[in-house]
Design a protein around this motif. Structure first.
Motif: not given
Length: 476
Positions: A408-425
């Protein structure tokens, strides 16, 4: 002699140079929707509070409660920059008077009386078991952050009194404003010369419209009174009215912010005056009781107010604000907010139920103007973006940092981990994009290609489906 002269000149000019550096460095960033910490690292417990400036310091008073939400302390902190808060004292405690032994004390506000040299605290007082007393209470101290002497509680002129605020006008007249008549009305009372008692009632505003959490301030020659409606601990649409005389005719009520005032309720409006002018800072509480906690779990929401005209004001949402107390300049974070509309359904990515909680799911929902459908795709300079929700300041994440299809896509405290980094294609030949999670290489996807409101967003192996294609639209 040259050495002595140089040393003397350096001693003369160094403080000036240091002052320039300090003013430049005075801009601080405050993150909203968080529990602030004091300079010792402890949570700032100043809920429902107010601020008074004395000398170079701002003093912030507020509620510090027991686990059952009953009164424990009115605590006071001080700061020069409105971010680094130093705990100073438990200004009022249960030991101050027998009637405070099992009580509820809310919304403490402190005023300085120039004629008596006393600091006067007004607050809402109840017994610890219910809200049947509806009384105002008063305490005084000869120092702003000293121990306050409790003077007792009463109903002003026999009227019920719940949520309160105070105000000192330009001529030194003191006022207390409180929710009365089971919160149906707002009363404005003129105080006695020493600010410790009621002299007269001068207004009964917006009778029958159920107002509480008042905050009164003056800008130029116009008085603004901001308040919420009544919905328990849950946030609601706040409104304001104006007047050119506090005892004269007031306008009707006008909405401000969004329908839940960005998940907060008014505590105070603080004028911040500096070399660059005066800003007006909305100080609100996101009550812990609204998300399953207690008052001491509450978080703070501070936002700058804007004034399109002399008698109108607006307030926008921002996960962070920049404050320069030296110049008096307060600004929201610089971000470009966008909605993300699914190509297949025409519905928007949405943080479900306007939640502020970590691990809350993202859904698709009919597009509107809610801040829970606004996102900042912050360029990280690495070929990836961080996607922050405007209403909560939390980041788009994949639950548990899973790499599996269907996570699932969720919101979490921003921490910079790669699961919070997204490529815009970019999707070739269209205005749509895919959003690809860095940790998994999978795409943000609408579950089962559904077009229904409330369908969960997930990650799934990237394909050509339009349920993985999103239109970016800049929002106000």
């Amino acid at each position: 002699m040259r050495t002595i002269l140089f040393g003397a000149l350096l001693a003369l000019f160094l403080p000036l140079l240091q002052g320039v550096g300090t003013a430049h460095a005075a801009t601080v960033t405050i993150t909203n929707g968080t529990q602030f910490s004091d300079t010792a690292g402890n949570p700032v417990q100043a809920h429902g509070g107010g601020v008074i400036k004395v000398g170079q310091y701002y003093y912030w008073f507020g509620e510090d409660r027991n686990a059952d939400n009953t009164f424990r302390y009115v605590s006071v902190y001080r700061s020069k920059d409105l971010k680094a808060w130093e705990f100073r004292n438990h200004a009022l405690t249960q030991a101050a008077d027998p009637e405070l032994g099992y009580a509820i004390i809310e919304r403490p506000k402190v005023m300085y009386n120039a004629s008596t040299g006393q600091f006067v605290m007004w607050m809402h007082k109840e017994n610890g078991s219910d809200y049947g007393q509806a009384r105002a209470a008063v305490a005084v101290s000869s120092t702003v952050d000293g121990t306050y002497s409790y003077k007792g509680s009463f109903r002003p002129l026999g009227e019920m009194s719940r949520d309160i605020t105070t105000f000192v006008d330009d001529d030194g007249t003191g006022y207390m404003i409180s929710a009365a008549n089971e919160n149906r009305d707002l009363h404005i009372y003129r105080l006695t010369a020493d600010y410790t008692a009621i002299e007269s009632q001068v207004q009964n505003l917006w009778a029958g419209q159920s107002r509480e959490a008042p905050a009164l301030f003056k800008r130029g020659g116009v008085y603004f009174l901001l308040s919420s409606t009544t919905s328990g601990w849950d946030p609601n649409q706040q409104r304001y009215g104006t007047a050119t005389s506090i005892t004269g005719t007031w306008s009707g009520l006008t909405d401000i912010g969004d329908g839940v005032t960005y998940g907060s309720q008014t505590a105070f409006v603080l004028p911040v005056q500096g070399t660059g002018g005066t800003s007006y800072l909305y100080m609100g509480d996101r009550w812990g009781n609204s998300f399953g906690g207690t008052v001491n779990d509450s978080k703070y929401v501070w936002l700058p107010l804007s004034f399109p005209t002399d008698t109108t004001m607006t307030m926008g949402d921002s996960p962070q604000i920049n404050v320069n107390a030296a110049t008096g300049v307060i600004t929201p974070m610089k971000a470009t907010w966008e909605s993300l509309t699914g190509r297949q359904s025409g519905r928007c990515a949405d943080v479900g139920n306007y939640s502020f909680a970590a691990d809350s799911q993202l859904l698709q929902w009919s597009c509107g103007n809610g801040a829970n459908q606004n996102f900042w795709l912050k360029n990280l300079g690495t070929g990836y973006v961080q996607i922050m929700a405007r209403h909560s300041g939390l980041c788009l994440d994949v639950s548990g940092a899973s790499t599996a299809d269907g996570a699932l896509a969720v919101q979490n405290t921003c921490n910079g981990q790669t699961s919070q980094q997204w490529q815009v294609q970019k999707v070739s030949g269209t205005n749509y994009v895919r959003l690809i999670a860095r940790h998994s290489g999978k795409c943000l996807d609408v579950t089962n290609q559904s077009t229904a409101n409330g369908t969960a967003l997930e990650q799934w192996t990237c394909g050509t489906g339009t349920n993985q294609q999103w239109l970016r639209t800049v929002t106000p």
